[in-house]
Design a protein around this motif. Structure first.
Motif, mmCIF file in Angstrom:
data_model
loop_
_atom_site.group_PDB
_atom_site.id
_atom_site.type_symbol
_atom_site.label_atom_id
_atom_site.label_comp_id
_atom_site.label_asym_id
_atom_site.label_seq_id
_atom_site.Cartn_x
_atom_site.Cartn_y
_atom_site.Cartn_z
ATOM 1 N N HIS A 200 40.548 37.939 52.522
ATOM 2 C CA HIS A 200 40.885 39.323 52.191
ATOM 3 C C HIS A 200 39.764 39.889 51.327
ATOM 4 O O HIS A 200 39.549 39.466 50.198
ATOM 5 N N GLU A 201 39.069 40.896 51.861
ATOM 6 C CA GLU A 201 37.846 41.371 51.222
ATOM 7 C C GLU A 201 38.072 41.882 49.804
ATOM 8 O O GLU A 201 37.308 41.558 48.889
ATOM 9 N N VAL A 202 39.123 42.677 49.633
ATOM 10 C CA VAL A 202 39.374 43.288 48.319
ATOM 11 C C VAL A 202 39.725 42.219 47.281
ATOM 12 O O VAL A 202 39.286 42.276 46.130
ATOM 13 N N ILE A 203 40.507 41.213 47.707
ATOM 14 C CA ILE A 203 40.893 40.147 46.770
ATOM 15 C C ILE A 203 39.717 39.216 46.477
ATOM 16 O O ILE A 203 39.508 38.810 45.324
ATOM 17 N N SER A 204 38.958 38.870 47.519
ATOM 18 C CA SER A 204 37.848 37.943 47.278
ATOM 19 C C SER A 204 36.788 38.592 46.383
ATOM 20 O O SER A 204 36.126 37.922 45.589
ATOM 21 N N LYS A 205 36.667 39.911 46.485
ATOM 22 C CA LYS A 205 35.791 40.658 45.569
ATOM 23 C C LYS A 205 36.283 40.481 44.126
ATOM 24 O O LYS A 205 35.478 40.218 43.208
ATOM 25 N N LEU A 206 37.582 40.627 43.925
ATOM 26 C CA LEU A 206 38.154 40.447 42.585
ATOM 27 C C LEU A 206 37.885 39.038 42.065
ATOM 28 O O LEU A 206 37.478 38.850 40.909
ATOM 29 N N MET A 207 38.063 38.035 42.936
ATOM 30 C CA MET A 207 37.862 36.658 42.499
ATOM 31 C C MET A 207 36.397 36.394 42.141
ATOM 32 O O MET A 207 36.095 35.652 41.207
ATOM 33 N N GLU A 208 35.505 37.028 42.877
ATOM 34 C CA GLU A 208 34.071 36.907 42.584
ATOM 35 C C GLU A 208 33.757 37.528 41.214
ATOM 36 O O GLU A 208 33.018 36.946 40.404
ATOM 37 N N LYS A 209 34.351 38.684 40.951
ATOM 38 C CA LYS A 209 34.121 39.366 39.666
ATOM 39 C C LYS A 209 34.733 38.561 38.518
ATOM 40 O O LYS A 209 34.173 38.510 37.412
ATOM 41 N N GLU A 210 35.886 37.961 38.759
ATOM 42 C CA GLU A 210 36.500 37.100 37.733
ATOM 43 C C GLU A 210 35.580 35.936 37.406
ATOM 44 O O GLU A 210 35.400 35.565 36.250
ATOM 45 N N GLN A 211 35.006 35.350 38.461
ATOM 46 C CA GLN A 211 34.108 34.217 38.279
ATOM 47 C C GLN A 211 32.906 34.613 37.426
ATOM 48 O O GLN A 211 32.496 33.885 36.529
ATOM 49 N N GLN A 212 32.347 35.805 37.711
ATOM 50 C CA GLN A 212 31.168 36.275 36.967
ATOM 51 C C GLN A 212 31.485 36.482 35.488
ATOM 52 O O GLN A 212 30.719 36.073 34.621
ATOM 53 N N LEU A 213 32.633 37.116 35.207
ATOM 54 C CA LEU A 213 32.976 37.334 33.803
ATOM 55 C C LEU A 213 33.317 36.009 33.122
ATOM 56 O O LEU A 213 32.961 35.803 31.950
#
Ligand SMILES: [Ca+2]
Ligand SMILES: [Ca+2]
Lengths: 117, 117
Positions: free
Chosen positions: A79-92
């Protein structure tokens, strides 16, 4: 003494204004604005927390539960929108972990890392 | 981005120079300079870590182990140099916990505390 708290509030502001936090915020709001994505994300979080709690309490995790968890992970990754969120969580998370390592350095030096003791 | 790290290093310096950290350092060095105190403190730490590990792994803790741990705690509490160190650790822990709460506030606001969800 006041100095520590002043510096902590400055750091909080820097985190809040960072590209990493702002990117996470946008990604989180995008998920929350999409009802199906929100449901899937909540389900993913719940599954993760349940498994973590079982692990911490030393409870056995069945093969069925592992498979279910893997399916939920695959769903959110696709899911593109969720995987984007998970990527941003990882970065922070990376930034927060770095910060945590920096500010606990005096203690680490005093007590020594396990390897140095 | 650089700003976060600059602020983190400033905070690290403020912690290192604080009365709380300097007091802890002196108390720690006083224990380390006293061979009997150091042995008792090491024994206390080891007992604590063993019990924590057992708890985390869901292993049963026997009544004997609980009693032994309590005896070790009583011993260190009666030891002036060690109890001073534990008091200083407690003081710095309070500051570090406050700092941690301050800098994770943006995340807490975004995701909400469990009570707010
Ligand atoms: Ca932006
Ligand atoms: Ca001093």
């Amino acid at each position: 003494m006041a100095n520590i708290y002043d510096n902590a509030y400055d750091l909080e502001k820097a985190i809040r204004n960072s590209d990493e936090f702002q990117g996470l915020k946008e990604a989180y709001e995008a998920v929350m604005a999409d009802e199906a994505a929100k449901k899937m994300f909540d389900n993913f979080r719940e599954t993760q927390i349940n498994l973590q709690q079982k692990q911490m309490q030393g409870e056995e995790i069945t093969e069925e539960e592992v498979q279910q968890a893997q399916q939920v992970v695959q769903l959110v990754q696709q899911h593109e929108v969720i995987s984007k969120l998970m990527e941003k969580e990882q970065q922070l998370n990376t930034v927060i972990n770095d910060v945590s390592r920096i500010i606990t350095k005096p203690l680490e030096e005093l007590y020594g890392t396990p390897e140095e003791q």
